[in-house]
Design an enzyme around this catalytic site. Sequence first.
Site, PDB file in Angstrom:
ATOM      1  N   TYR A 170      -2.937  10.336   8.352  1.00 26.89           N
ATOM      2  CA  TYR A 170      -3.811   9.614   7.419  1.00 26.89           C
ATOM      3  C   TYR A 170      -5.069  10.440   7.151  1.00 26.89           C
ATOM      4  O   TYR A 170      -5.464  10.622   5.995  1.00 26.89           O
ATOM      5  CB  TYR A 170      -4.171   8.261   8.012  1.00 26.89           C
ATOM      6  CG  TYR A 170      -5.240   7.509   7.249  1.00 26.89           C
ATOM      7  CD1 TYR A 170      -4.940   6.863   6.055  1.00 26.89           C
ATOM      8  CD2 TYR A 170      -6.547   7.431   7.734  1.00 26.89           C
ATOM      9  CE1 TYR A 170      -5.915   6.161   5.352  1.00 26.89           C
ATOM     10  CE2 TYR A 170      -7.527   6.729   7.046  1.00 26.89           C
ATOM     11  CZ  TYR A 170      -7.209   6.102   5.852  1.00 26.89           C
ATOM     12  OH  TYR A 170      -8.179   5.416   5.168  1.00 26.89           O
TER      13      TYR A 170
ATOM     14  N   SER B 107     -11.803   8.521   2.892  1.00 31.87           N
ATOM     15  CA  SER B 107     -12.165   7.847   4.133  1.00 31.87           C
ATOM     16  C   SER B 107     -13.049   8.768   4.953  1.00 31.87           C
ATOM     17  O   SER B 107     -12.914   9.999   4.884  1.00 31.87           O
ATOM     18  CB  SER B 107     -10.904   7.498   4.938  1.00 31.87           C
ATOM     19  OG  SER B 107     -11.241   7.022   6.227  1.00 31.87           O
TER      20      SER B 107
END
Length: 267
Positions: free
Chosen positions: A156, A143
């Site tokens: 995350y 990401s």
Amino acid sequence: MINPAIHNKVIWITGASGGIGEALARELAADGARLVLSARRLHELERVKASLANSQQHLLLPLDITDVNAVSAAIAAITQQIGGLDWLINNAGISQRALITDTTAQTDRTLFDVDYFAQIHLTRSALPLLLADGGGKVVFISSVAGLVGTQYRGSYSAAKAALHLWANSLRAELFDKGLQVATIFPGFVKTDVSRNALTGDGSALGSMDDAQANAMTAEAFAEKAVKALLKGKNYIVIGGLKERLGALVSRLSPELMYKMVRNSKVR
């Protein structure tokens, strides 16, 4: 249209029951790949499979990637039913929408279990199959958050960054054995990722972010991703201008990136 570079390649996609995973399955099936599709929800995998080109040639393997015994069984099934594996696309994952001060230690562990530990275990388990014919390709869906770190995504971002650096080590260690390793860094893509994201106590957020709702489609992402992979790219950033700029600044000027992130409005 069949793509000779992918035709008849056996490609395993995790998290294939929706979103980016489903879009990648459509793109690769249209190019002539033979797919192994995994996710926890069998009925959704069946829906995806039925919509694909040459649907009967694809294999469904329902799988919770955090279950090490289930991973071993999945590897055995691929070995027995297909006999080989060309690509592994590690797409399964879960996001986060909670401030660090509101996040429990158990939620931190859950994020790392899914987004890091399960993925490296699955990859390590699949290496004998991938390397059997002189090398295959491993793809990690990281990401942009794993490059820059943003508010509401502390653990995350950390897990996605860890995955990126583990991929770098894997690439270096097994280059001589012919293994290709690519990491893709998506920005915002219009999927249910924010609905399923964990809040501080580990429950699902249950709603879609505005940035997610107005982002590029999963189909557009998949088209760009496959094109980049076929060009042999290993570091692939796909997103809007802000995400691409953030990824670039993170490499050129970390101090400027810290200021940009601090002043940004994300949720």
